[in-house]
Scaffold this active site. Structure first.
Site, PDB file in Angstrom:
ATOM      1  N   ASN A 184       0.898  -1.194   0.136  1.00 46.04           N
ATOM      2  CA  ASN A 184       0.147   0.027  -0.182  1.00 46.04           C
ATOM      3  C   ASN A 184       0.884   1.078   0.026  1.00 46.04           C
ATOM      4  OD1 ASN A 184      -1.748   1.911   0.602  1.00 46.04           O
ATOM      5  ND2 ASN A 184      -2.519   1.213   2.530  1.00 46.04           N
ATOM      6  N   LYS A 222      -0.063   3.995  -0.160  1.00 48.93           N
ATOM      7  CA  LYS A 222      -0.719   5.322   0.365  1.00 48.93           C
ATOM      8  C   LYS A 222      -0.425   6.737  -0.351  1.00 48.93           C
ATOM      9  CE  LYS A 222      -0.019   2.917   4.894  1.00 48.93           C
ATOM     10  NZ  LYS A 222       0.107   3.252   6.158  1.00 48.93           N
ATOM     11  N   GLU A 239      -6.592   4.841   8.010  1.00 43.49           N
ATOM     12  CA  GLU A 239      -6.421   6.197   7.759  1.00 43.49           C
ATOM     13  C   GLU A 239      -7.552   6.696   6.959  1.00 43.49           C
ATOM     14  OE1 GLU A 239      -2.593   5.388   5.893  1.00 43.49           O
ATOM     15  OE2 GLU A 239      -1.668   4.963   7.740  1.00 43.49           O
ATOM     16  N   GLU A 269      -4.808  -4.701  10.808  1.00 44.71           N
ATOM     17  CA  GLU A 269      -3.971  -3.804  10.797  1.00 44.71           C
ATOM     18  C   GLU A 269      -4.137  -3.274  12.252  1.00 44.71           C
ATOM     19  OE1 GLU A 269      -1.888  -2.860   6.885  1.00 44.71           O
ATOM     20  OE2 GLU A 269      -3.714  -1.478   7.366  1.00 44.71           O
ATOM     21  N   GLY A 299       3.207   2.072  10.956  1.00 42.93           N
ATOM     22  CA  GLY A 299       4.175   3.225  10.627  1.00 42.93           C
ATOM     23  C   GLY A 299       4.838   3.378  11.937  1.00 42.93           C
TER      24      GLY A 299
HETATM   25  P1  13P Z   1       3.439   0.434   7.623  1.00 41.33           P
HETATM   26  O1  13P Z   1       3.953  -0.608   6.929  1.00 41.33           O
HETATM   27  O2  13P Z   1       4.242   1.320   7.129  1.00 41.33           O
HETATM   28  O3  13P Z   1       3.278   0.148   9.214  1.00 41.33           O
HETATM   29  O4  13P Z   1       1.716   0.440   7.050  1.00 41.33           O
HETATM   30  C1  13P Z   1       1.087  -0.596   7.210  1.00 41.33           C
HETATM   31  C2  13P Z   1      -0.299  -0.208   6.472  1.00 41.33           C
HETATM   32  O5  13P Z   1      -1.008   0.741   6.725  1.00 41.33           O
HETATM   33  C3  13P Z   1      -0.593  -0.970   5.149  1.00 41.33           C
HETATM   34  O6  13P Z   1      -1.986  -0.662   4.726  1.00 41.33           O
END
Ligand code: 13P
Length: 249
Positions: free
Chosen positions: A9, A11, A95, A163, A169
């Site tokens: 992802n 983002k 998010e 998640e 993050g």
């Molecule tokens: P990270 O791998 O950056 O922690 O993010 C996970 C995430 O939100 C994937 O959708």
């Protein structure tokens, strides 16, 4: 047998230059033995689809509107994602739930639209740190599942991503026992609602600070069929390590 899936992802990251990472990934995995999916920002989706054409790698969207078309300025329909070359869409990411106040019923409506358009929906669930500390994790996940997952779901069109919000993050990862507890719970819930056949065929991804260094142990947990990866999916070198770990699982 459930096919393993490594999903990236991106983002709100990536402009034209980022396509070189996708090209590097296709060179590293000309025919991966697991499913490999990259969800770039919508602006790159069509070019990303062209970049992976003819390889085992596919591309997906990060959100879609519930309706097929109409007066919804700035939104993108599932049909448009398909038209751009996507086969999957991420829905209900924490998010989006937070930034856009998406509720379970919104996610469910989007998932219906996505499945009607022929997309696979990766529906995200996960608890906050406060909810975990209050020992409410399974109740929260159960509520998100009942509210967000549509009745038309099958082993083919539904993927569930666990998640934990506090792991996204942050570099923090739940213990393997904690991941296993939630994934076993999600599996049992799916079997109860959809029957054993469908419930057992839905793929379950773990997401939250997955890196090449922790991927193998996470993939060893029961009912973990792959990962939804944020930061470590942006660089082909990092994501390759995760794909390799999944291939070896
Ligand atoms: P990270 O791998 O950056 O922690 O993010 C996970 C995430 O939100 C994937 O959708």
């Amino acid at each position: 047998m459930r096919r393993k899936l490594a999903a990236g992802n991106w983002k709100m990251n990536g402009t034209t230059a980022a396509l070189s990472e996708l090209e590097a990934l296709t060179r590293a995995f000309p025919s991966p033995t697991v499913d490999v999916l990259i969800c770039p920002p919508a602006t790159l989706l069509h070019r990303a689809a062209e970049a992976v054409r003819g390889t085992g790698i596919t591309v997906g969207g990060q959100d879609c509107h519930a309706a097929t078309s109409g007066a919804h300025t700035g939104d993108i329909s599932a049909d448009m994602l398909v038209d751009a070359g996507a086969n999957t869409v991420i829905l209900g990411h924490s998010e989006r739930r937070e930034d856009h106040d998406e509720q379970n019923e919104d996610v469910r409506a989007k998932a219906r639209g996505a499945m009607d358009a022929g997309l696979k929906a990766i529906i995200c669930v996960g608890e906050s740190l406060e909810q975990r500390e209050a020992a409410n994790t399974l109740e929260i996940i159960g509520g998100q599942m009942s509210g967000s997952i549509p009745d038309q779901s099958t082993g083919e069109n539904l993927i569930v991503a666990y998640e934990p919000i506090w792991a996204i993050g942050t570099g923090k990862v739940p213990t393997l026992n904690e991941i296993g507890e939630v994934h076993d719970f999600i599996r049992a819930r799916l079997e109860r609602r959809f029957g054993e056949g469908v419930g057992r065929s839905v793929r379950l991804l773990y997401g939250g600070s997955v890196k090449p260094s922790n991927a193998a142990e996470i993939f060893g947990v029961s009912n973990v069929d792959g990962a939804l990866v944020g930061g470590a999916s942006l660089k082909a070198a990092d994501f390759s390590g995760i794909v390799e770990a999944l291939e070896k699982t």
